[in-house]
Enzyme design. Structure first.
Site, PDB file in Angstrom:
ATOM      1  N   LYS A 204       0.842  -1.200   0.000  1.00  0.00           N
ATOM      2  CA  LYS A 204       0.000   0.000   0.000  1.00  0.00           C
ATOM      3  C   LYS A 204       0.882   1.258   0.000  1.00  0.00           C
ATOM      4  CE  LYS A 204      -3.569   2.283   2.711  1.00  0.00           C
ATOM      5  NZ  LYS A 204      -4.502   2.197   3.829  1.00  0.00           N
ATOM      6  N   GLU A 210      10.481  -4.703   4.586  1.00  0.00           N
ATOM      7  CA  GLU A 210      10.520  -6.121   4.163  1.00  0.00           C
ATOM      8  C   GLU A 210      10.261  -6.235   2.663  1.00  0.00           C
ATOM      9  OE1 GLU A 210       8.935  -4.932   6.785  1.00  0.00           O
ATOM     10  OE2 GLU A 210       8.972  -6.355   8.474  1.00  0.00           O
ATOM     11  N   GLY A 265      -4.901  -1.969   4.929  1.00  0.00           N
ATOM     12  CA  GLY A 265      -4.083  -3.091   4.452  1.00  0.00           C
ATOM     13  C   GLY A 265      -4.722  -4.444   4.712  1.00  0.00           C
ATOM     14  N   ARG A 266      -5.207  -4.640   5.928  1.00  0.00           N
ATOM     15  CA  ARG A 266      -5.749  -5.965   6.299  1.00  0.00           C
ATOM     16  C   ARG A 266      -7.178  -6.181   5.777  1.00  0.00           C
ATOM     17  NH1 ARG A 266      -4.546  -2.685  10.404  1.00  0.00           N
ATOM     18  NH2 ARG A 266      -6.237  -1.848  11.679  1.00  0.00           N
ATOM     19  N   GLU A 351      -4.583  -6.803  14.706  1.00  0.00           N
ATOM     20  CA  GLU A 351      -4.098  -5.469  14.331  1.00  0.00           C
ATOM     21  C   GLU A 351      -5.256  -4.455  14.408  1.00  0.00           C
ATOM     22  OE1 GLU A 351      -2.256  -4.376  10.369  1.00  0.00           O
ATOM     23  OE2 GLU A 351      -0.436  -4.908  11.426  1.00  0.00           O
ATOM     24  N   HIS A 382      -4.583 -33.338  17.110  1.00  0.00           N
ATOM     25  CA  HIS A 382      -3.428 -34.103  17.593  1.00  0.00           C
ATOM     26  C   HIS A 382      -2.334 -33.174  18.081  1.00  0.00           C
ATOM     27  CE1 HIS A 382      -5.110 -37.919  16.224  1.00  0.00           C
ATOM     28  NE2 HIS A 382      -5.670 -37.155  15.293  1.00  0.00           N
ATOM     29  N   LYS A 502       9.546  -0.832  14.191  1.00  0.00           N
ATOM     30  CA  LYS A 502      10.158  -0.488  12.898  1.00  0.00           C
ATOM     31  C   LYS A 502      11.281   0.531  13.106  1.00  0.00           C
ATOM     32  CE  LYS A 502       5.909  -0.688  10.087  1.00  0.00           C
ATOM     33  NZ  LYS A 502       5.018   0.105   9.252  1.00  0.00           N
TER      34      LYS A 502
HETATM   35  O1  F6P Z   1       2.127  -4.308   9.930  1.00  0.00           O
HETATM   36  C1  F6P Z   1       1.861  -2.992   9.629  1.00  0.00           C
HETATM   37  C2  F6P Z   1       1.324  -2.823   8.235  1.00  0.00           C
HETATM   38  O2  F6P Z   1       1.180  -1.453   8.012  1.00  0.00           O
HETATM   39  C3  F6P Z   1       0.021  -3.564   7.984  1.00  0.00           C
HETATM   40  O3  F6P Z   1      -1.087  -2.889   8.450  1.00  0.00           O
HETATM   41  C4  F6P Z   1       0.052  -3.725   6.519  1.00  0.00           C
HETATM   42  O4  F6P Z   1      -0.861  -4.681   6.081  1.00  0.00           O
HETATM   43  C5  F6P Z   1       1.492  -4.110   6.304  1.00  0.00           C
HETATM   44  O5  F6P Z   1       2.210  -3.325   7.249  1.00  0.00           O
HETATM   45  C6  F6P Z   1       2.041  -3.901   4.933  1.00  0.00           C
HETATM   46  O6  F6P Z   1       1.970  -2.570   4.539  1.00  0.00           O
HETATM   47  P1  F6P Z   1       2.158  -2.156   3.035  1.00  0.00           P
HETATM   48  O7  F6P Z   1       1.079  -2.763   2.223  1.00  0.00           O
HETATM   49  O8  F6P Z   1       2.116  -0.656   3.026  1.00  0.00           O
HETATM   50  O9  F6P Z   1       3.506  -2.660   2.581  1.00  0.00           O
END
Ligand code: F6P
Length: 535
Positions: A204, A210, A265-266, A351, A382, A502
């Site tokens: 987003k 990452e 995002g979620r 979240e 199990h 972060k």
């Molecule tokens: O974990 C924090 C967060 O902002 C989530 O809410 C989101 O889904 C994820 O990081 C990834 O964010 P982005 O889509 O901006 O890379």
């Protein structure tokens, strides 16, 4: 006024003190209980009779929902009001799957034309990949899709891809890389031909470390094989709200699929974030999934509180969490294809509702979001069901099952379903010491073999796992989270709690790569020196 000061909350506190009957008694005293305590909507049937509730409990919970203006809050969300107050944003994931013709306006602009335009472009793109008409740099068709994203830009697509794998084109492999651990990327591309591989960089913000780190490694891997910068355009597309950053990364914005700040995002699976899923299952199946979401959205938006499935599940869960002392909830799908469903709602719920201040910033005096966890049946049986049956914690469970399997194989499905029903029964009704004794068990083992029962669960059943069913099921859990957030008076749509880690990681990264440049605490310093020593 704090939630706990509401007379409706107090009435529930008082009710807790009298509602001590256990499930065996509740069922014995009411032969219509199962008939009365179920609801259906959007192709889902939900039996909630195996909860420690009576009709009165439900009425009191519904009173609380009304006192917290749940219907007005729902209307505000669907209308695009800026209910995400800390970020001043609308919350409109429902617009992504809206099938009607009324405009949905944010900042004086109807969002639907853009939503539908992106969906159309996604459809064209996935048709082109699936038909082989989109070719890579060397002219080969794309055989491998790798979605690079994390959190909502990963868990939703993974969950839906796994859930709908049965409907997918098996000539295209779809993989997901999320972890910043280089192993994730390395293993994902290990046996792949770069000339047949396309990366969907899904973020987003297009700033998430990452995702950006994995995307840079993907670019380097591709260029090491294809040795020409111009190959990037044929092997990378982006899904984002951030045009500038996408361009900066070197992806042509013509190959970008946009979405908007009003999609959390979620809650973004139905946006372009679902592109990898659409490529896998095709645009018609993706559309069917959107229709399933919409069917549940419409039910949630219009059904009265008493017949409203997301509201009912939210209220029962709230009863378990706030009044009976549960701290977690297990989601237990009896379908292997739903193997990432609990993980998806771990983010979705935790979240969203893992908050300890109200919308006005006041500390809450009650428990908010639970720990969400789970594994598909029968594997969990199990592993952790021992604790569910005989442990000391109260863990309400949602069991999810289907009447018809997608893979008919001997008696597997009947055995699977028998296990689902057996677990809900054992959890609710247990096995008394007297029954154990009557089976001739030695007295010193009776306590060990007794099941106290009285463990609450819901059972969610649908005909078959289809794209529609998955959409309806997912929307059910989304709206459940929303209802609880409204009652708890928290903002379910921000996530400030992920920020501190972060920032600290950036600082510690400096220390790891350039020792002595930052100030850390004693424990971190010790760990850093131990890591250096072991390296
Ligand atoms: O974990 C924090 C967060 O902002 C989530 O809410 C989101 O889904 C994820 O990081 C990834 O964010 P982005 O889509 O901006 O890379």
């Amino acid at each position: 006024m704090q939630l706990t000061d509401y007379p409706e909350w107090q009435a529930l506190v008082d009710h807790t003190q009298v509602a001590t009957d256990n499930l065996v008694t509740l069922f014995e005293n009411d032969s219509n209980r199962a008939q009365d305590m179920n609801l259906q909507a959007a192709g889902l049937f939900v039996d909630y009779s195996k909860n420690r509730i009576t009709a009165e409990t439900l009425t009191l919970l519904q009173d609380l929902a009304r006192a917290r203006n749940i219907e007005a809050a729902t209307t505000a969300m669907f209308a695009g009001e800026k209910i995400n107050t800390t970020e001043n944003r609308a919350v409109l994931h429902t617009a992504l799957r809206y099938q009607g013709s009324e405009p949905i306006v944010v900042d004086e602009q109807d969002v639907l034309p853009e939503v539908r335009d992106v969906l159309r472009r996604m459809g064209e793109f996935s048709d082109n990949i699936r038909s082989g008409s989109w070719t890579g740099y060397t002219g080969k068709p794309i055989k491998n899709i790798i979605n690079i994203g994390i959190g909502g830009s990963d868990l939703g697509p993974v969950m839906a891809y796994e859930a709908l794998k049965h409907y997918s084109d098996r000539s295209i492999s779809v993989k997901f890389v999320s972890n910043i651990d280089g192993t994730h990327f390395t293993e994902a591309v290990r046996e792949l031909d770069a000339a047949e591989t396309l990366f969907i960089v899904a973020s987003k913000t297009f700033t998430t470390d990452e995702t950006m780190t994995n995307a840079s490694s993907a670019r380097a891997w591709l260029l090491a094989a294809l040795r020409d910068e111009s190959a990037v355009a044929k092997h990378f597309v982006a899904v984002s709200t951030n045009n500038e950053k996408v361009s900066e990364f070197g992806i042509d914005t013509a190959n970008m699929f946009g979405f908007w700040d009003w999609v959390g995002g979620r809650y973004s699976l139905c946006s372009a974030i679902g592109l990898s899923v659409m490529v896998a299952i095709g645009r018609d199946n993706f559309q069917a999934m959107l229709e399933g979401f919409y069917a549940m959205d419409e039910h949630f938006r219009t059904a009265p509180i008493e017949e409203n499935l997301p509201v009912t599940l939210a209220l029962i869960s709230l009863w378990n969490l706030n009044f009976l002392g549960a701290q977690s909830e297990a989601i237990l799908p009896y379908d292997q294809y739903l193997n990432r469903f609990a993980a998806y709602f771990q983010q979705g719920n935790m979240e969203s509702n893992g908050k300890s201040v109200t919308k006005a910033g006041e500390p809450v005096s009650y428990q908010t979001g639970p720990v969400i966890w789970g594994e598909p049946g029968t594997n969990g049986q199990h592993a952790f069901y021992q604790l569910l049956h005989q442990g000391t914690l109260l863990v309400p469970c949602d069991f999810i099952g289907f009447a018809k399997p997608l893979n008919e194989l001997g008696q597997h499905h009947s055995k699977l379903t028998a296990n689902l029903l057996a677990q809900t029964k054992a959890l609710a009704f247990g096995k008394t010491a007297d029954t154990v004794r009557s089976e001739g068990v030695a007295e010193d083992l009776v306590a060990h073999k007794t099941f106290v029962g009285n463990h609450p669960s819901n059972t969610i059943i649908a005909k078959q796992l289809t794209p529609q069913t998955l959409g309806a099921l997912t929307a059910l859990y989304e709206h459940k989270i929303f209802v609880q957030g409204v009652i708890w008076d928290i903002n379910s749509f921000d996530q400030w709690g992920v920020e501190l880690g972060k920032v600290l990681a950036t600082d510690i990264f400096k220390e790891l790569t350039n020792p002595g440049t930052t100030q850390q605490d004693q424990s971190t310093n010790l760990l850093l020196s131990k890591l250096r020593e072991l390296k």
